[in-house]
Design a protein around this motif. Structure first.
Motif, PDB file in Angstrom:
ATOM      1  N   PRO A  36       5.243   5.366   2.009  1.00 29.34           N
ATOM      2  CA  PRO A  36       6.311   4.406   1.762  1.00 29.34           C
ATOM      3  C   PRO A  36       7.440   4.529   2.788  1.00 29.34           C
ATOM      4  O   PRO A  36       7.595   5.559   3.434  1.00 29.34           O
ATOM      5  N   ARG A  54      11.444   7.742  -1.592  1.00 32.63           N
ATOM      6  CA  ARG A  54      11.021   6.846  -0.512  1.00 32.63           C
ATOM      7  C   ARG A  54      10.989   5.452  -1.134  1.00 32.63           C
ATOM      8  O   ARG A  54      10.008   5.035  -1.729  1.00 32.63           O
ATOM      9  N   ASP A  57       8.298   0.992  -1.447  1.00 29.84           N
ATOM     10  CA  ASP A  57       6.998   1.471  -1.898  1.00 29.84           C
ATOM     11  C   ASP A  57       6.060   0.387  -2.411  1.00 29.84           C
ATOM     12  O   ASP A  57       5.059   0.685  -3.071  1.00 29.84           O
ATOM     13  N   ARG A  58       6.362  -0.879  -2.107  1.00 32.48           N
ATOM     14  CA  ARG A  58       5.479  -1.944  -2.589  1.00 32.48           C
ATOM     15  C   ARG A  58       5.477  -3.092  -1.585  1.00 32.48           C
ATOM     16  O   ARG A  58       6.351  -3.202  -0.718  1.00 32.48           O
ATOM     17  N   GLN A 354       2.319  11.190   3.295  1.00 31.83           N
ATOM     18  CA  GLN A 354       2.426   9.743   3.465  1.00 31.83           C
ATOM     19  C   GLN A 354       1.152   9.213   4.108  1.00 31.83           C
ATOM     20  O   GLN A 354       0.282   9.984   4.519  1.00 31.83           O
TER      21      GLN A 354
END
Length: 546
Positions: A36, A54, A57-58, A354
């Motif tokens: 993210p 973080r 995230d979408r 990540q």
């Protein structure tokens, strides 16, 4: 507690933006193509820090599929006003050549952990945006403006300002160019502060290489004219090649609850063996004194003295960043140490890890398909800018060891998985389990050290036969500029007998200082260039400083 040891955020953590909310301090740093997006760190004493969030995230907030290496999220700005957190960020879609496509957005949250809103689009005129909350309640967006018509290597057109209207959720009114910088040029990274009847404008200059610097200007009026600090740059290592912290620049300032001032800034620590020319043949890897920093651009902190009506100064004097500075008058607040060994379990990806670019991680990995393992689905090649099944953590130490155990049955040579030391699509060392033309399992090394103009992959070892099935342990040992791979298949560890150039996994390798902006990672990956998405299971991951 009497001092702070720099850097406070080791490894790839550039472009820090700092804010205090009550007794808590937060630093947001750039994440570029890593998902993210934006890394937010928390402290209560400016000494001890941990990653707390973080926020991007979408998919509605960030989709970096197709973004180039060192594109994606640049230079976030984190602020706190009106009872909420404000986060400004850039998504860079193109970074090379005369044009840049850099889109700037705003998200907000009632708490640092979220929930963070869907983004509000702001502009695309340049990068390094920041939001200034004035005393009268009005808000102003600043960013450098990109001038594609300029030539000579400096297309930085100055710092522009425009009002942001929260009720309308958009920028309003005229765009004003308030500052064009100094003869060092490449003026970027603006942050604005109001103090003692002055507006103080902090900028970064000189590019993000070894001429980087922090410059301050001030004005009685918001829109200028701004007068540059007559003493010159507040912070720089450009004239101090022997200083531990190099490439110092891109800064932000915070005032503690006890009235002390601190500046956070990016920096790097070049390997000692690349700082100076070798004494003779065989004395070192590089004969041309090219400094290289595998850990990338890190975050350091400096104590300031900021007297009323004056420009701020480093508390230790001069303008060269110090490796150790006096700590603030705050209670010590430690966090638990990160574990060296990661075991995988259903739920979120463990802290510290990540992946690249995509907001659809379920296409890359699963923590539930095989409980107790991280399953990676082989996707596109290591050169992909779209779907790349790589899960990794930052290299935060100049010397470390990393290990994993992979259970994979490659059906052919198009399917491969293993342990990787990674910087970008043309800078990596990869210890992979794959198959030969007969379909038998073998171990091989793919290395792309970024020294060649065509960035071709080399194969430094002959394929090593492996048992037909069963997990294989993979390890690497890094000491400065040297990386050694090892493996074990049902027995003791075996060294591959080769030394690879870990200094090539750095900003400076390849196209020169400043052309790459991230840092070294180490992690797990799976590739299946047949398009079948065949999996590889990773049973654990270990990272230990040495």
């Amino acid at each position: 507690m009497t001092s702070i040891e720099n850097p406070i955020l080791p490894g790839f953590n550039p472009d820090p933006s700092i804010v205090r909310a009550g007794d808590d301090y937060y630093i947001a740093t750039s994440t570029f193509e890593w998902f993210p997006g934006v890394q937010i760190h928390h402290s209560r004493d400016l000494v001890n820090w941990r990653v707390i969030s973080r926020p991007l995230d979408r998919a509605s907030q960030l989709d970096m599929r197709g973004d180039p290496d060192s594109g994606g999220v640049w230079a976030p700005c984190l602020s706190h006003a009106d009872g909420q957190f404000w986060l400004i960020y850039t998504d860079v879609k193109r970074r090379d050549g005369a044009w840049k496509d850099s889109h700037n957005y705003l998200v907000t949250a009632p708490a640092i952990e979220g929930p963070w809103s869907d983004p509000i689009y702001l502009n695309s005129s340049g990068f390094d945006p920041s939001l200034f909350h004035d005393e009268d309640g009005r808000k102003w967006l600043l960013n450098m403006i990109w001038d594609h018509n300029r030539t000579g290597g400096d297309r930085f057109g100055g710092i522009v300002m425009q009002e942001y209207a929260p009720a309308e959720r958009r920028l309003v009114g005229p765009v004003t160019n308030i500052y064009c910088g100094t003869e060092l040029r490449l003026t970027e990274g603006p942050h604005l502060y109001r103090r003692d009847g002055w507006y103080y404008l902090l900028t970064a200059e000189g590019g993000t290489g070894y001429d980087h610097a922090v410059t301050m200007a001030r004005s009685r009026n918001l829109t200028g004219p701004y007068e540059t600090d007559p003493a010159g740059h507040v912070l720089t290592a450009k004239d101090a090649p022997d200083a531990l912290l190099q490439r110092a620049g891109h800064a932000d300032i915070v005032e503690t609850q006890t009235g002390e001032f601190y500046m956070v800034h990016l920096c790097s620590r070049p390997l000692d063996e690349t700082r100076r020319k070798p004494a003779g043949p065989g004395a070192g890897i590089h004969a041309d004194d090219v400094r290289r920093s595998p850990l990338g651009r890190e975050t350091a902190i400096q104590k300031l003295v900021w007297e009323e009506g004056a420009f701020p100064r480093l508390a230790h004097g001069g303008n060269v960043p110090a490796a150790r500075v006096d700590a603030p008058d705050l209670p010590e607040h430690r966090f638990d140490a990160e574990p060296t060994l990661t075991r995988f379990a259903p739920g979120p990806l463990p802290d510290g890890f990540q992946w690249l670019r995509t907001p659809e991680p379920a296409r890359l990995f699963s923590l539930t398909d095989r409980p107790g393992a991280l399953r990676l689905f082989g996707r596109e090649s290591p050169g992909s800018q779209f779907e790349h099944a790589l899960v990794a953590r930052r290299q935060t130490d100049l010397a470390f060891r990393a290990e994993t155990e992979v259970d994979v049955q490659p059906g052919d040579y198009q399917h491969f998985a293993g342990l990787i030391a990674w910087y970008g699509r043309f800078k990596f060392h990869y210890l992979a389990v794959t198959a030969d033309r007969a379909g038998d399992r073998v171990l091989t090394v793919y290395s792309c050290p970024a020294d060649w103009p065509d960035a071709r992959v080399e194969y430094p070892v002959q394929p090593i036969p492996l048992p037909a099935d069963g997990p294989v342990r993979l390890g690497c040992d890094v000491d400065g500029s040297e990386l050694r791979f090892r493996f074990a298949a049902g027995g003791d560890w075996r060294d591959l007998g080769i030394v690879l150039d870990q200094s090539a996994i750095s900003d400076e390798a390849g196209n020169g200082p400043g052309n790459n902006f991230t840092g070294a990672f180490v992690g797990m990956c799976a590739h299946d260039t047949s398009g079948r998405g065949r999996p590889a299971d990773f049973l654990h991951f270990l990272y230990e400083a040495r």
